[in-house]
Design an enzyme around this catalytic site. Structure first.
Site: not given
Ligand code: NAP
Length: 272
Positions: A15-16, A61, A65, A86, A213, A234
């Site tokens: 969406l950016s 992203t 990151k 980011n 979101y 979010g």
């Molecule tokens: P990421 O680096 O891939 O990390 C996600 C974490 O969630 C992993 O480290 C893992 O932790 C856990 N995980 C992964 N798959 C899973 C599953 N199926 N069930 C349960 N836990 C799971 O991703 P991220 O960048 O941190 O983003 C995480 C979420 O936040 C995404 O949905 C992203 O869209 C959202 N986000 C939103 C914003 C915003 O502005 N609203 C900004 C950034 C991110 P463990 O292995 O330790 O369990």
């Protein structure tokens, strides 16, 4: 015309570009925002390309990151503590890394009058978003933070002397906490039937914040609403982190009503 963009691996659903073009229009900025899908082995070359092509700034992203940090000339103290960036600013051919997820998360909490001081928070997930959220909570007076991971013993990116890093079964013995923050992709489109925790455990919290979101109402949020618990998704964070990047790149301050208007526009289209 200034050139900005987004570095990531798969960007077709981002969406950016919409958010940035709405920000540039509202601010009267002559700028473009392009998507750059980069293969992992080309990341270093792509970062050098920012200088070579005089790109003024990029967002970064998943999955870059953390990795991208080693190719920058400077990183803010805040981003260094978080361990992820980011946003990259190109100023005088010097690349500086910032973390505006941290800023966006804070703006989202303030917008929804969610107080962190002296509260107990449970953070689900241990990735880049969780790092920004945990650092923000720590900087803003949270009393205690539980970090929930599927593999808590393998986590070496959080300080175990500061936080309780436990698995999902340990959550069952927790009696009450103020804030639950979902920083996992569980529940995100297309896996909308996924909820990271059971409905009966949601009643332990006063507020549920889901960084997802899309959809705007995740299964986790539906369960929380059914139990009369405050919920926030979010989307505002997404708009606010984009606005913070634009502020950093252009040395300006964006009024809250511009962010509110973009948020409302996106909310209407996602709710359709
Ligand atoms: P990421 O680096 O891939 O990390 C996600 C974490 O969630 C992993 O480290 C893992 O932790 C856990 N995980 C992964 N798959 C899973 C599953 N199926 N069930 C349960 N836990 C799971 O991703 P991220 O960048 O941190 O983003 C995480 C979420 O936040 C995404 O949905 C992203 O869209 C959202 N986000 C939103 C914003 C915003 O502005 N609203 C900004 C950034 C991110 P463990 O292995 O330790 O369990």
């Amino acid at each position: 015309m200034k050139v900005f963009g987004l570095f990531g691996e798969k960007l077709s659903h981002s969406l950016s570009p919409t958010i940035h073009s709405m920000l540039y229009k509202a601010l009267g900025l002559e700028a473009t925002y392009s998507l750059y899908e980069i293969q992992p082995e080309m990341l270093k070359d792509a970062v050098q390309g920012i200088k070579a092509l005089s790109i003024s700034g990029v967002n970064v992203t998943i999955p870059y990151k953390v990795k991208v940090m080693s190719y920058l000339d400077n990183i803010t103290d805040e981003a260094h503590r978080i361990g992820a960036i980011n946003t990259i600013r190109n100023r005088g051919n010097m690349l500086e890394g910032f973390n505006t997820d941290y800023i966006g998360f804070g703006r989202m909490l303030r917008k929804n009058s969610i107080v962190t001081k002296k509260k107990t928070a449970v953070v689900l997930g241990t990735g880049g978003a969780a790092k920004s959220v945990v650092t923000y909570l720590e900087d803003n007076g949270v009393y205690e933070i539980y970090i929930i991971s599927r593999n808590p013993n393998q986590i070496d990116t959080f300080d175990r002397s500061k936080y309780r890093i436990v698995d999902y079964t340990s959550l069952k013995s927790l009696k009450h906490a103020d804030l639950l923050i979902n920083c996992t992709p569980c529940g995100m489109y297309p896996k909308i039937d996924c909820s990271p925790i059971d409905e009966k455990d949601i009643t332990k919290f006063n507020a549920v914040i889901d960084l997802i979101y899309n959809p705007s109402n995740t299964l986790l949020m539906k369960h929380a609403k059914d139990n009369n618990i405050t919920t926030v998704n979010g989307l505002y964070m997404l708009v606010a982190q984009a606005a913070a990047s634009v502020e950093i790149w252009n040395d300006l301050t964006i009024k809250e009503d511009i962010m509110d208007e973009i948020y409302q526009h996106l909310k209407n289209s996602l709710d359709k």
